[in-house]
Design an enzyme around this catalytic site. Sequence first.
Site, PDB file in Angstrom:
ATOM      1  N   SER A 243      19.534   5.071  54.719  1.00 52.41           N
ATOM      2  CA  SER A 243      18.949   6.356  54.332  1.00 52.41           C
ATOM      3  C   SER A 243      18.083   6.921  55.453  1.00 52.41           C
ATOM      4  CB  SER A 243      18.092   6.194  53.077  1.00 52.41           C
ATOM      5  OG  SER A 243      17.343   7.369  52.814  1.00 52.41           O
TER       6      SER A 243
ATOM      7  N   GLY B 161      21.802  -0.124  49.096  1.00 50.37           N
ATOM      8  CA  GLY B 161      23.125  -0.455  49.606  1.00 50.37           C
ATOM      9  C   GLY B 161      23.004  -1.057  50.989  1.00 50.37           C
TER      10      GLY B 161
ATOM     11  N   GLU C 182      21.311   9.175  43.531  1.00 50.16           N
ATOM     12  CA  GLU C 182      20.416   8.454  44.437  1.00 50.16           C
ATOM     13  C   GLU C 182      19.597   7.361  43.750  1.00 50.16           C
ATOM     14  OE1 GLU C 182      18.343  10.897  47.297  1.00 50.16           O
ATOM     15  OE2 GLU C 182      19.775  12.530  47.045  1.00 50.16           O
TER      16      GLU C 182
ATOM     17  N   THR D 166      18.470   7.162  40.738  1.00 53.68           N
ATOM     18  CA  THR D 166      17.443   7.587  39.781  1.00 53.68           C
ATOM     19  C   THR D 166      17.897   7.497  38.336  1.00 53.68           C
ATOM     20  OG1 THR D 166      18.140   9.903  39.870  1.00 53.68           O
ATOM     21  CG2 THR D 166      16.475   9.190  41.458  1.00 53.68           C
TER      22      THR D 166
ATOM     23  N   VAL E 199      22.363   2.172  38.174  1.00 53.11           N
ATOM     24  CA  VAL E 199      22.841   1.398  39.321  1.00 53.11           C
ATOM     25  C   VAL E 199      24.363   1.398  39.291  1.00 53.11           C
ATOM     26  CG1 VAL E 199      22.829  -0.847  40.466  1.00 53.11           C
ATOM     27  CG2 VAL E 199      20.794  -0.066  39.236  1.00 53.11           C
TER      28      VAL E 199
ATOM     29  N   TYR F  79      25.133  20.624  62.145  1.00 52.65           N
ATOM     30  CA  TYR F  79      24.359  19.391  62.308  1.00 52.65           C
ATOM     31  C   TYR F  79      23.562  19.551  63.596  1.00 52.65           C
ATOM     32  CZ  TYR F  79      23.779  14.241  61.979  1.00 52.65           C
ATOM     33  OH  TYR F  79      23.300  12.962  61.855  1.00 52.65           O
TER      34      TYR F  79
END
EC number: 2.5.1.26
Length: 535
Positions: free
Chosen positions: A128, A124, A255, A257, A260, A453
């Site tokens: 990542s 995209g 992801e 896998t 698409v 986070y």
Amino acid sequence: MTRSWWGWGNVEDAVGGAELRALLDRVTALMPGELTDHEPPGIASLGLSAPRVTPPGSLAALCSADPADRAAHAHGKAFRDIVRNLQGDLRHVPDLVARPRDERDVTDLLDWCGREGIAVIPFGGGSSVVGGVEPRCEGHPGVVTMDLERMDRVLEVDGTSRAARIQAGVFGPHLENQLRPHGLTLRHFPQSFEFSTLGGWLATRAGGHYATLYTHIDDLVESMRVVTPAGVSASRRLPGSGAGPSPDRLFLGSEGTLGVITEAWMRLQERPRRRARASVRFGDYAAAVAATRAIAQSGLNPANCRLLDAAEALINAGVSVGGGVLVLGFESADHPVHHSLERALELCRDHGGEPSAATGGDARAGEPGEDAGGGSAVDTWRSSFLRMPYQRDALARHSVIAETFETACTWDTFETLHRAVTEAARQAMREVTGTGVVTCRFTHVYPDGPAPYFGVYAPGRWGSAVAQWDHIKAAVSEAIETSGGTITHHHAVGRDHRPWYDRQRPGPFAAALSAAKTALDPAGVLNPGVLLPAP
């Protein structure tokens, strides 16, 4: 604007001048030492190997073997990716970058790669941070990165149902620009908004704008269309259904896998016009956490409810405070929200919080981060939030380890998890860097738990920074997993989180996922090594 091949975002937006000097001054105040800048290498100096595969004539026009193209698709945007790029360490690069124009092209590319056993990595925006787009695909004769950027249109808008059919390759700003004339918005603003796509958000179950209620992209999906080597999966467009397990849930978070993602019907809303916001300072961190939990369980559902601990508030908001700063924001398209904010501030006062003066009024068309206001300190943090990836790159050039990791846990386990993760990070930093700082903020909160986070800042050694970070990352990942947290709340699994994801997921589910992989991708060419062991 020129996209950086080695780092985050646009070359023109890189940190420099007074911003760079101020950043380095803050870092040296925390970690004294000499900071030496390292320039990124030129593409010509990388010495990329020649492509191992040649596309058939019918697909040649879709494929690029340009070295700059291949280098830009070799890594994601994690700290370890940036450092390797700066050092010219591109051991794995795609042989070709393919850009399909439509679903027919996607099918043809998958057919060719399936026949030849060529690995395919759906791509995209490439943001990542977990090795999700890195072509570590041993055992395949070649690797093709399938970049969907040409498939970037809003195809239909249903104003009655407030939904739109959108192609997966659209980047965040272009998506919102296409929705704006209709008075609608997806209102999904991850930190990577400018440089990530709808398909990427769906494939990684991205977290977005809302700190409560509609936190993940999952909540905004009406139906999806996915091209797999075994055929096209197109779910029926419905507001909800109890007809067996959800087909969309199979592909959300897959992801790349299983197939698409080419398009999706997404739930929209009117653009917000009412907004109220404030920040609250706490002298005690435990009290700040308790206040945040009270708000999360109140049913008020603020759009923004982000707690910054003292270190995070100091480094990224310029606020010196004993316990932390809570950033609160409410918004609506059709009703005032000041009463909701005042009730939330009352809950904060019950826990010793000191609110800033609340602000509000008519909102502009919403853009990422606009909800964070409520005082100059928090405005500073908001600006820093959007600049953080650029600042991280600048620090990486100076051998400073600056990276994040995130999780989610239940409220009753947060104190234990927070202590375990913080201690693991500090101990790991002592072992490999000698010192360092750990920060924590809540990005999202639920009635039953927060999404902490964490940030790490430590002095690295040029040439060893990747190994140093990997040591720290492994230590904190172990602490997260053993404390009952999730290995990722919204960063995805990729290749880097696989060892801990394998331990987190139930065995029967792993078997079912593996069976689905075999059924949908019998040649095993789709993003090998992500979520499941490579065949």
